[in-house]
Design a protein around this motif. Structure first.
Motif, PDB file in Angstrom:
ATOM      1  N   ASP A  98       0.834  -1.197   0.000  1.00 21.36           N
ATOM      2  CA  ASP A  98       0.000   0.000   0.000  1.00 21.36           C
ATOM      3  C   ASP A  98       0.871   1.250   0.000  1.00 21.36           C
ATOM      4  OD1 ASP A  98      -2.100  -1.728   0.146  1.00 21.36           O
ATOM      5  OD2 ASP A  98      -2.616  -1.293   2.232  1.00 21.36           O
ATOM      6  N   GLY A  99       0.657   2.126  -0.983  1.00 24.26           N
ATOM      7  CA  GLY A  99       1.457   3.329  -1.070  1.00 24.26           C
ATOM      8  C   GLY A  99       1.288   4.009  -2.410  1.00 24.26           C
ATOM      9  N   ALA A 100       2.070   5.073  -2.621  1.00 27.04           N
ATOM     10  CA  ALA A 100       2.057   5.831  -3.867  1.00 27.04           C
ATOM     11  C   ALA A 100       3.334   5.547  -4.643  1.00 27.04           C
ATOM     12  CB  ALA A 100       1.939   7.317  -3.575  1.00 27.04           C
ATOM     13  N   VAL A 114       7.287   5.800  -3.476  1.00 21.90           N
ATOM     14  CA  VAL A 114       8.426   5.373  -4.284  1.00 21.90           C
ATOM     15  C   VAL A 114       8.427   6.184  -5.576  1.00 21.90           C
ATOM     16  CG1 VAL A 114       9.533   3.439  -5.457  1.00 21.90           C
ATOM     17  CG2 VAL A 114       8.332   3.057  -3.290  1.00 21.90           C
ATOM     18  N   TYR A 115       9.563   6.823  -5.859  1.00 28.35           N
ATOM     19  CA  TYR A 115       9.723   7.649  -7.051  1.00 28.35           C
ATOM     20  C   TYR A 115      10.748   6.985  -7.969  1.00 28.35           C
ATOM     21  CZ  TYR A 115       7.208  11.475  -4.743  1.00 28.35           C
ATOM     22  OH  TYR A 115       6.242  12.257  -4.124  1.00 28.35           O
ATOM     23  N   LEU A 116      10.347   6.708  -9.211  1.00 25.82           N
ATOM     24  CA  LEU A 116      11.183   5.970 -10.156  1.00 25.82           C
ATOM     25  C   LEU A 116      11.384   6.767 -11.439  1.00 25.82           C
ATOM     26  CD1 LEU A 116       9.211   2.609  -9.784  1.00 25.82           C
ATOM     27  CD2 LEU A 116      11.413   3.114  -8.705  1.00 25.82           C
ATOM     28  N   ARG A 117      12.597   7.180 -11.716  1.00 19.10           N
ATOM     29  CA  ARG A 117      12.979   7.799 -12.988  1.00 19.10           C
ATOM     30  C   ARG A 117      12.171   9.061 -13.296  1.00 19.10           C
ATOM     31  NH1 ARG A 117      12.192   2.481 -13.384  1.00 19.10           N
ATOM     32  NH2 ARG A 117      10.105   2.892 -14.206  1.00 19.10           N
ATOM     33  N   ASN A 118      12.110   9.966 -12.337  1.00 20.94           N
ATOM     34  CA  ASN A 118      11.311  11.173 -12.506  1.00 20.94           C
ATOM     35  C   ASN A 118      12.176  12.421 -12.648  1.00 20.94           C
ATOM     36  OD1 ASN A 118       8.545  10.014 -11.971  1.00 20.94           O
ATOM     37  ND2 ASN A 118       9.558   9.460 -10.058  1.00 20.94           N
ATOM     38  N   THR A 166       8.939   4.078   7.926  1.00 19.98           N
ATOM     39  CA  THR A 166       8.389   4.447   6.623  1.00 19.98           C
ATOM     40  C   THR A 166       9.214   3.785   5.525  1.00 19.98           C
ATOM     41  OG1 THR A 166       9.787   6.406   6.438  1.00 19.98           O
ATOM     42  CG2 THR A 166       7.630   6.692   7.469  1.00 19.98           C
ATOM     43  N   TYR A 167       8.655   3.753   4.326  1.00 20.60           N
ATOM     44  CA  TYR A 167       9.460   3.321   3.191  1.00 20.60           C
ATOM     45  C   TYR A 167       9.367   4.386   2.109  1.00 20.60           C
ATOM     46  CZ  TYR A 167      12.035   0.644  -0.155  1.00 20.60           C
ATOM     47  OH  TYR A 167      13.013   0.253  -1.039  1.00 20.60           O
ATOM     48  N   TYR A 168      10.371   5.251   2.094  1.00 21.05           N
ATOM     49  CA  TYR A 168      10.517   6.239   1.045  1.00 21.05           C
ATOM     50  C   TYR A 168      11.690   5.824   0.176  1.00 21.05           C
ATOM     51  CZ  TYR A 168       7.353   9.266   3.675  1.00 21.05           C
ATOM     52  OH  TYR A 168       6.257   9.773   4.311  1.00 21.05           O
ATOM     53  N   ALA A 169      11.537   5.947  -1.134  1.00 14.74           N
ATOM     54  CA  ALA A 169      12.596   5.475  -2.021  1.00 14.74           C
ATOM     55  C   ALA A 169      12.596   6.267  -3.314  1.00 14.74           C
ATOM     56  CB  ALA A 169      12.416   3.986  -2.316  1.00 14.74           C
ATOM     57  N   GLU A 170      13.791   6.361  -3.925  1.00 11.93           N
ATOM     58  CA  GLU A 170      13.962   7.003  -5.219  1.00 11.93           C
ATOM     59  C   GLU A 170      14.930   6.187  -6.065  1.00 11.93           C
ATOM     60  OE1 GLU A 170      14.473  11.456  -5.371  1.00 11.93           O
ATOM     61  OE2 GLU A 170      14.660  11.163  -3.198  1.00 11.93           O
ATOM     62  N   PHE A 171      14.686   6.235  -7.348  1.00 14.54           N
ATOM     63  CA  PHE A 171      15.630   5.645  -8.305  1.00 14.54           C
ATOM     64  C   PHE A 171      15.726   6.549  -9.520  1.00 14.54           C
ATOM     65  CE2 PHE A 171      16.304   2.906 -12.112  1.00 14.54           C
ATOM     66  CZ  PHE A 171      17.637   2.578 -11.848  1.00 14.54           C
ATOM     67  N   GLN A 208      16.188   8.473   5.810  1.00 12.89           N
ATOM     68  CA  GLN A 208      15.123   7.473   5.653  1.00 12.89           C
ATOM     69  C   GLN A 208      14.750   7.248   4.187  1.00 12.89           C
ATOM     70  OE1 GLN A 208      15.074  10.098   7.627  1.00 12.89           O
ATOM     71  NE2 GLN A 208      14.718   9.427   9.735  1.00 12.89           N
ATOM     72  N   ASP A 209      15.277   8.048   3.281  1.00 10.69           N
ATOM     73  CA  ASP A 209      15.016   7.882   1.855  1.00 10.69           C
ATOM     74  C   ASP A 209      15.965   6.822   1.304  1.00 10.69           C
ATOM     75  OD1 ASP A 209      14.342   8.142  -0.792  1.00 10.69           O
ATOM     76  OD2 ASP A 209      15.087  10.188  -1.029  1.00 10.69           O
ATOM     77  N   HIS A 210      15.387   5.734   0.809  1.00  7.03           N
ATOM     78  CA  HIS A 210      16.197   4.669   0.224  1.00  7.03           C
ATOM     79  C   HIS A 210      16.566   5.050  -1.212  1.00  7.03           C
ATOM     80  CE1 HIS A 210      13.941   2.735   3.465  1.00  7.03           C
ATOM     81  NE2 HIS A 210      14.855   1.780   3.481  1.00  7.03           N
TER      82      HIS A 210
END
Length: 366
Positions: free
Chosen positions: A249-251, A287-291, A315-320, A335-337
Motif C-alpha cells: 500500500d502506497g504511492a 516510491v519515485y522511479l525515474r522522474n 516508513t518506506y521512502y525510495a527514489e531511483f 530514511q530515503d532509500h
C-alpha cells in the motif's frame, strides 16, 4: 465560469497518446453523422447542448445503468457542474469527446486537448468529510465489500474549483474499494486532490495532477505512470500515505515530471520549497522511479508529519534515477532509500499489483 486548466509545457513524449480502442468513438462527428459512430454497442451519449443526447448530466447517465454488464458513456464537449458518484460494480468507461483538429497534435497535452470538464466547488466545512467533497467518487454502496471492478476514464478534466492555497481540503477523486484507471485526464485542486482510499487500486497514465498540500494521499495502492505533478503551492508533502506493515500500500510515481505549476502563486512557491512526501502514519510508502524534478523540490526530499521531529524509520521512502534540479539526492533525509538498478526491479507495476491487472488499459501507450 471558472477558467480552463492552465496549459503546461511538457517534456517531449508526454501526453500525446489516444486510446486505440475508443478514439473513433471519442472524435466529434460531422453534423450528418451519429455522435455514437465508432462507439461500443449500447454506449450512452451525454451532452448539454446536443438534442440527440440521451442525457444532459453525467450522473443521470450513470444512475440509469443496469447493475450488470459492461457500460460505456460518451461525454460530449462541455462544462459539467456536478458530482459523479459510481456505485455499480460492473465495468464502466467514461469517454471525453475530442476535436479531430486537435486530438492528434503531438504538442498537445491533457488540459489542452480535452473538451470535457467535470467540476464542483465543495470543500470541507459544516461537518463535511473529505470524501464528501470529491468531484468523482468510485466506491461501493454501504454494506457492500467491493465496488467497481473496472472503472476507466479517458480525456476528461476533473476539477474542484472551491479551493485555493488558503482554504481547506477539496477533493477531486475519491476511490474506495474499487479498481480505477485514468488516461489523458487532468485533476485539479489544491489540498487533497487525489484520494486512493481503503481497499482501492488506482492507476493514472498520460495525465496531469495539480495540487498543493498532500495532494496524492490515501491508504490503498496508487500507481502514477508518465504523469505531470504540478505544484500550485507547497504544504506538507506531495504524497501523504497511511501504509500497512507488510503490504505494498502506497504511492508509486514513475517516468513522470514534477514541476511548479504555471499558475502557482509566486509568493507561496519558492525555490526548493516542496517535499516529495510526509508520513501520514509510521508505515507510509512513497516510491519515485525515474522522474524529472524541477527546482521546486527541497533537497531533503521528505519531511516529518506535523509535530514530529524526524521521519520514522518504519516508513518506506525510495527514489531511483531522479534527475533535474530537484533530483539531486545528496542532501536527502537518511530514511530515503536510494535504490540501485537491481533494487528498483522490485518496484515494477506487476510486482506492486501482484500480477498484471486486467482493469488497466495497456493498449493506451505513448
Amino acid at each position: 465560469m471558472a477558467q480552463r486548466l492552465v496549459s503546461l509545457v511538457l517534456l517531449a513524449g508526454l501526453a500525446s497518446a489516444l486510446s486505440p480502442t475508443y478514439s473513433a468513438c471519442q472524435l466529434q462527428k460531422a453534423a450528418a453523422d451519429s455522435p455514437l459512430t465508432g462507439c461500443p454497442e449500447g454506449t450512452l451519449y451525454v451532452s448539454p447542448t446536443d438534442s440527440r443526447a440521451n442525457f444532459t448530466s453525467v450522473q443521470e447517465a450513470v444512475l440509469s445503468l443496469p447493475a450488470s454488464g459492461d457500460a460505456t458513456i460518451l461525454i460530449g464537449e462541455g462544462s459539467y457542474f456536478e458530482m459523479v458518484n459510481v456505485t455499480r460494480s460492473a465495468p464502466l468507461t467514461l469517454l471525453g469527446q475530442l476535436d479531430p483538429a486537435t486530438a492528434f497534435d503531438p504538442a498537445g497535452n491533457a488540459s489542452q486537448r480535452n473538451l470535457v470538464q467535470i467540476w464542483n466547488n465543495i470543500y470541507v466545512k459544516d461537518n463535511l468529510t473529505d470524501e464528501e467533497t470529491a468531484t468523482l467518487t468510485v466506491a461501493p454502496p454501504s454494506g457492500e465489500n467491493f465496488g467497481n471492478i473496472n472503472f476507466r476514464a479517458y480525456n476528461i478534466d476533473f476539477e474542484n474549483r472551491a479551493a485555493n492555497y488558503s482554504i481547506s481540503q477539496a477533493l477531486v477523486t475519491s476511490i474506495m474499494y474499487a479498481n480505477a484507471s485514468f488516461y489523458g485526464c487532468a485533476f485539479a485542486s489544491w489540498q487533497d486532490t487525489w484520494y486512493t482510499g481503503h481497499g482501492a487500486y488506482t492507476y493514472a497514465f498520460d495525465s496531469i495532477i495539480y495540487g498543493q498540500t498532500d495532494y496524492l494521499f490515501g491508504f490503498g495502492i496508487a500507481w502514477f505512470q508518465n504523469v505531470v505533478l504540478a505544484n500550485r503551492a507547497c504544504g506538507g508533502g506531495i504524497t501523504a500515505w497511511q501504509g500497512t506493515n507488510g503490504t505494498r500500500d502506497g504511492a508509486y510515481i514513475a517516468d513522470s515530471v514534477i514541476m511548479r505549476s504555471p499558475d502557482a502563486n509566486a509568493t507561496t512557491v519558492t525555490y526548493e520549497s516542496c517535499y516529495l512526501g510526509r508520513d501520514w502514519n509510521p508505515e507510509a510508502v512513497a516510491v519515485y522511479l525515474r522522474n524529472y524534478m524541477d527546482d521546486s523540490i527541497r533537497p531533503a526530499g521528505f519531511t516529518p508529519w506535523d509535530g514530529e521531529t524526524t521521519v520514522p524509520n518504519t516508513t518506506y521512502y525510495a527514489e531511483f534515477d531522479s534527475y533535474g534540479p530537484g533530483g539531486n539526492i545528496s542532501a536527502r533525509v537518511p530514511q530515503d532509500h536510494i535504490l540501485t538498478a537491481m533494487e528498483a526491479e522490485n518496484f515494477t507495476l506487476t510486482k506492486v499489483f501482484s500480477g498484471t491487472p486486467a482493469w488497466i488499459d495497456f493498449e493506451y501507450v505513448l
